[in-house]
Scaffold this motif. Structure first.
Motif, mmCIF file in Angstrom:
data_model
loop_
_atom_site.group_PDB
_atom_site.id
_atom_site.type_symbol
_atom_site.label_atom_id
_atom_site.label_comp_id
_atom_site.label_asym_id
_atom_site.label_seq_id
_atom_site.Cartn_x
_atom_site.Cartn_y
_atom_site.Cartn_z
ATOM 1 N N LEU A 184 -21.129 -43.613 12.045
ATOM 2 C CA LEU A 184 -22.587 -42.633 12.666
ATOM 3 C C LEU A 184 -22.602 -42.079 13.854
ATOM 4 O O LEU A 184 -21.791 -43.152 14.940
ATOM 5 C CB LEU A 184 -23.409 -43.786 12.315
ATOM 6 C CG LEU A 184 -23.809 -44.328 12.983
ATOM 7 C CD1 LEU A 184 -24.734 -44.252 13.934
ATOM 8 C CD2 LEU A 184 -24.646 -45.824 12.033
ATOM 9 N N PRO A 211 -22.926 -40.045 8.535
ATOM 10 C CA PRO A 211 -24.662 -40.287 8.698
ATOM 11 C C PRO A 211 -25.090 -40.340 10.350
ATOM 12 O O PRO A 211 -24.268 -40.401 11.552
ATOM 13 C CB PRO A 211 -23.743 -41.878 8.651
ATOM 14 C CG PRO A 211 -22.435 -42.423 8.383
ATOM 15 C CD PRO A 211 -22.247 -40.742 8.368
ATOM 16 N N HIS A 212 -26.033 -40.199 10.487
ATOM 17 C CA HIS A 212 -26.257 -39.229 11.580
ATOM 18 C C HIS A 212 -28.177 -39.947 12.025
ATOM 19 O O HIS A 212 -28.193 -39.459 10.689
ATOM 20 C CB HIS A 212 -25.702 -38.256 11.795
ATOM 21 C CG HIS A 212 -26.913 -37.258 11.080
ATOM 22 N ND1 HIS A 212 -26.096 -36.764 10.007
ATOM 23 C CD2 HIS A 212 -28.078 -36.673 11.206
ATOM 24 C CE1 HIS A 212 -26.673 -35.901 8.794
ATOM 25 N NE2 HIS A 212 -28.116 -35.640 9.647
ATOM 26 N N SER A 257 -28.590 -48.418 12.140
ATOM 27 C CA SER A 257 -28.315 -48.314 10.645
ATOM 28 C C SER A 257 -29.143 -48.368 9.119
ATOM 29 O O SER A 257 -28.922 -47.732 8.993
ATOM 30 C CB SER A 257 -27.369 -50.022 10.235
ATOM 31 O OG SER A 257 -27.029 -50.461 9.911
ATOM 32 N N VAL A 265 -30.447 -44.893 8.822
ATOM 33 C CA VAL A 265 -29.872 -44.377 8.635
ATOM 34 C C VAL A 265 -29.430 -44.405 7.184
ATOM 35 O O VAL A 265 -29.174 -43.142 5.750
ATOM 36 C CB VAL A 265 -28.008 -44.092 9.485
ATOM 37 C CG1 VAL A 265 -26.607 -43.275 8.436
ATOM 38 C CG2 VAL A 265 -28.554 -43.607 10.196
ATOM 39 N N ARG A 266 -29.312 -45.587 6.416
ATOM 40 C CA ARG A 266 -28.931 -46.168 4.688
ATOM 41 C C ARG A 266 -29.505 -45.131 4.436
ATOM 42 O O ARG A 266 -29.581 -44.330 3.329
ATOM 43 C CB ARG A 266 -28.290 -47.348 4.855
ATOM 44 C CG ARG A 266 -28.201 -47.646 3.776
ATOM 45 C CD ARG A 266 -27.549 -49.343 3.143
ATOM 46 N NE ARG A 266 -27.328 -50.071 4.596
ATOM 47 C CZ ARG A 266 -27.178 -51.386 4.947
ATOM 48 N NH1 ARG A 266 -28.725 -51.439 5.188
ATOM 49 N NH2 ARG A 266 -26.574 -51.075 6.130
ATOM 50 N N GLN A 288 -29.823 -41.363 3.746
ATOM 51 C CA GLN A 288 -29.038 -41.269 2.931
ATOM 52 C C GLN A 288 -29.048 -41.461 1.192
ATOM 53 O O GLN A 288 -28.289 -40.254 -0.020
ATOM 54 C CB GLN A 288 -27.140 -42.248 2.799
ATOM 55 C CG GLN A 288 -26.654 -41.692 4.566
ATOM 56 C CD GLN A 288 -25.604 -42.402 4.520
ATOM 57 O OE1 GLN A 288 -24.935 -42.791 3.631
ATOM 58 N NE2 GLN A 288 -24.534 -41.066 4.697
#
Length: 267
Positions: free
Chosen positions: A169, A191-192, A257, A260-261, A264
């Motif tokens: 990411l 992913p960002h 994370s 980010v998850r 998404q």
């Protein structure tokens, strides 16, 4: 009777382990290396605390590692004994990033093997490879300095492409509002996430507490907030008192994370 000095010197207990969700076969490294963490339910804001510039000042880096987590810790790839330092941080429940040196727009030294706008693609790839080989267990990278480099779309493109290839990411430190990193990551399916608040541009405890209050405000509005700080004594002091208090007030500390998850997944 011997004084209980040994007990006082013991590190704080490890944080309770959150059960790791089942990962699909062939899950990318950013998910495999992610610290297990659950995002809070809607209406309960999440905060991400990123500490950059770690590894060179061993004493202060270790003090950061002892803070309650999960923090997201970004390590300079040229620091000594980096695998050992990063393993100790991971054992304390923190998430890891590589803090990749990139060229600033001001006169300042970003450090060895920095990514510069004058470099061709093979040299950028070579320097990135050295950074990726500096330790393991990380979920991605963020930029150290980089106000000139990240604004150069042509130079940033191979960096984001390499993250895509490696399944990592991108956290944009947003050292410039002109960074091309987030747009490129969106275009390339990387992913960002971007920083919302810098904690310690002014290095005093009251100023840092004011930025932490601003982080809380951001998190209440958008559901999460991302702050970046550095291993300064003032930052460590401010965080040591703020971290437990913020969680008592209903803020959930998560690694990068987790946000980010959730984004998404449309969460």
């Amino acid at each position: 009777e011997a004084p209980p000095a040994v007990v006082a010197a013991l590190p704080p207990p490890l944080p309770p382990e959150v059960p790791r969700p089942a990962l699909p076969p062939g899950a990318p490294p950013w998910l495999k290396n992610a610290v297990p963490a659950k995002m809070p339910p809607a209406g309960h804001p999440a905060v991400v605390i990123v500490i950059d510039d770690l590894g060179v000042d061993r004493k202060r880096s270790n003090r950061v590692v002892q803070l309650p987590g999960p923090l997201t810790l970004a390590w300079l790839p040229y620091a000594r004994e980096l695998p050992e330092q990063a393993r100790a941080a991971r054992a304390r429940g923190h998430e890891l990033l590589i803090h990749v040196p990139m060229e600033p727009s001001v006169k300042a030294d970003p450090g060895p093997n920095a990514l510069l706008v004058t470099l061709d693609r093979p040299e950028i790839a070579k320097r990135l490879e050295q950074a990726f080989a500096s330790f393991d267990g990380y979920v991605g990278i963020n930029n150290h300095m980089g106000s000139r480099f990240t604004a150069d779309r042509a130079r940033m493109a191979p960096v984001i492409a390499e993250l895509h290839r490696r399944g990592l990411l991108w956290l944009d430190s947003r050292t410039t509002p002109n960074s091309a990193g987030l747009t490129l990551a969106q275009e390339q399916g990387v992913p960002h996430l971007g920083r919302d608040v810098f904690l310690d541009n002014e290095q005093s405890v009251p100023a840092i507490r004011a930025e932490l209050a601003r982080l809380e405000s951001v998190a209440r509005k958008q559901g999460w907030g991302v702050a970046i700080g550095h291993p300064h004594d003032t930052t460590i002091e401010a965080l040591a008192s703020w971290l437990p208090d913020a969680q008592k007030r209903g803020f959930t500390l998560v690694p990068v994370s987790a946000v980010v998850r959730a984004r998404q997944a449309g969460g």
